[in-house]
Design a protein around this motif. Structure first.
Motif, short mmCIF file in Angstrom:
data_model
loop_
_atom_site.label_atom_id
_atom_site.label_comp_id
_atom_site.label_asym_id
_atom_site.label_seq_id
_atom_site.Cartn_x
_atom_site.Cartn_y
_atom_site.Cartn_z
N THR A 24 -95.52 -18.10 23.97
CA THR A 24 -95.74 -19.18 22.99
C THR A 24 -96.08 -18.60 21.62
N LEU A 25 -96.89 -17.56 21.61
CA LEU A 25 -97.27 -16.92 20.35
C LEU A 25 -96.06 -16.24 19.70
N LEU A 26 -95.23 -15.59 20.53
CA LEU A 26 -94.02 -14.97 20.00
C LEU A 26 -93.09 -16.00 19.41
N ARG A 27 -92.96 -17.14 20.10
CA ARG A 27 -92.10 -18.20 19.58
C ARG A 27 -92.61 -18.72 18.24
N HIS A 37 -102.18 -6.73 16.71
CA HIS A 37 -101.96 -7.65 17.83
C HIS A 37 -100.52 -8.17 17.81
N LEU A 38 -100.04 -8.56 16.64
CA LEU A 38 -98.68 -9.07 16.51
C LEU A 38 -97.65 -8.01 16.88
N ASN A 39 -97.88 -6.79 16.43
CA ASN A 39 -96.95 -5.71 16.72
C ASN A 39 -96.92 -5.39 18.20
N ALA A 40 -98.10 -5.35 18.82
CA ALA A 40 -98.18 -5.08 20.27
C ALA A 40 -97.49 -6.18 21.06
N LEU A 41 -97.63 -7.42 20.61
CA LEU A 41 -96.99 -8.56 21.27
C LEU A 41 -95.47 -8.39 21.28
N CYS A 42 -94.90 -8.07 20.12
CA CYS A 42 -93.45 -7.93 20.00
C CYS A 42 -92.93 -6.76 20.83
N GLN A 43 -93.68 -5.66 20.81
CA GLN A 43 -93.25 -4.51 21.60
C GLN A 43 -93.35 -4.78 23.09
N ASP A 44 -94.35 -5.54 23.48
CA ASP A 44 -94.54 -5.85 24.90
C ASP A 44 -93.44 -6.76 25.42
N LYS A 63 -89.54 -4.33 20.54
CA LYS A 63 -89.29 -4.15 19.10
C LYS A 63 -90.60 -4.29 18.35
N THR A 64 -90.63 -3.77 17.12
CA THR A 64 -91.81 -3.97 16.29
C THR A 64 -91.73 -5.34 15.62
N ALA A 65 -92.85 -5.82 15.12
CA ALA A 65 -92.88 -7.09 14.40
C ALA A 65 -91.99 -7.02 13.16
N GLY A 66 -91.98 -5.87 12.50
CA GLY A 66 -91.12 -5.70 11.33
C GLY A 66 -89.64 -5.74 11.67
N ASP A 67 -89.28 -5.27 12.87
CA ASP A 67 -87.87 -5.31 13.29
C ASP A 67 -87.35 -6.74 13.29
N LEU A 68 -88.16 -7.68 13.76
CA LEU A 68 -87.71 -9.07 13.86
C LEU A 68 -87.43 -9.66 12.48
#
Length: 293
Positions: A188-191, A220-227, A231-236
């Motif tokens: 949900t947070l990623l969405r 936290h955001l970067n770890a979420l995206c990688q998990d 990918k990193t948050a910047g990649d998105l």
């Protein structure tokens, strides 16, 4: 040199006999009438769903090419660039509809957004149906074809119900499964992050800016995206900017400078470096390779 422009089709421009915000057809007859135009890159102003039951070919969506196979379903949202190339004897079903088909029917105005395949992501645009679902899915599409022959509000409501049944079943077969409440919270947070990128990618480029809006730390955001995505948050953020750049480059009426300005690159040379670093060629080279393959 003659400029080539990627056309944008609405439902009525494809089928003048379509009923308002909906079109349901067998794919072979649809292809017979429109292949001359639709095998070239184009966009839609509506949601697009296809089930293939026979035949092979390729389908390119937002510059990613897939091999078409029987009992494969494709989902597209408005604005995506795509094209078809088929071998003989292609069969299946195609449905076009506008979001208003459901916003006027359901009390949940963002209902379609709960389905990953209607979020515009390439990773969820294709669903390979399991054998156990083949017959039931065909029955649903055949039922829609029968209802589309009528012109009453009841016919339209039945089509809406069949579409909802298809969406829910596809989500069961190919959607992301939630293993536990912890994973569901992360998803949900990623969405929410992806939704913010969609709204602000032209203006906000740094993950920390999005982390502030989500009330979490950049780490936290970067770890979420990688998990969840590897990918990193910047990649998105970069991927969304690049996708829009590619879409805009298919419009030959816009100059490279205009596209750079549209994407909030104040320096045209910086836009060229940004694009080339990820794509491997300059924006102008990409445009020429796409419009004049």
């Amino acid at each position: 040199m003659v400029k080539v422009k990627i056309p944008v089709y609405d439902i009525k421009s494809i089928d003048r006999g379509a009923r308002g915000n909906l079109m349901v057809q067998r794919f072979d007859s649809y292809l017979e009438n429109h292949y001359e135009h639709l095998h070239r890159p184009h966009r839609h102003s509506f949601f697009h769903m296809v089930l293939f039951t026979a035949g092979t070919g390729t389908h390119t969506i937002d510059f990613n090419t897939y091999t078409v196979m029987p009992f494969q379903m494709y989902f597209m949202v408005p604005g995506q660039v795509h094209s078809w190339h088929f071998d003989k004897n292609i069969q299946g079903y195609v449905v076009h509809f506008e979001e208003e088909l459901f916003t006027t029917f359901l009390s949940h105005p963002q209902y379609l957004e709960r389905f990953t395949f209607f979020r515009g992501g390439i990773e969820s645009a294709v669903c390979n149906l399991p054998p156990a679902a083949h017959n039931s899915m065909i029955r649903l599409f055949e039922s829609m074809l029968q209802e589309s022959a009528g012109d009453t509000e009841q016919n339209l409501d039945m089509i809406r119900l069949r579409l909802l049944e298809i969406f829910i079943n596809v989500d069961r077969y190919c959607g992301h499964k939630q293993a536990n409440p912890g994973v569901q919270h992360k998803t949900t947070l990623l969405r929410s992050y992806q939704d913010l990128i969609e709204k602000h990618y032209r203006d906000l480029r740094l993950p920390r800016q999005y982390a502030d809006l989500l009330y979490i730390t950049p780490n936290h955001l970067n770890a979420l995206c990688q998990d969840l995505l590897g990918k990193t948050a910047g990649d998105l953020v970069r991927e969304r900017i690049l996708l829009e750049a590619k879409r805009l480059l298919t419009n030959a009426n816009m100059t490279i400078t205009e596209i750079a300005y549209n994407l909030n690159f104040k320096d045209n040379s910086y836009f060229n470096r940004f694009f080339r670093k990820d794509v491997g060629i300059t924006p102008d080279e990409f445009r020429k390779s796409f419009l004049n393959p």
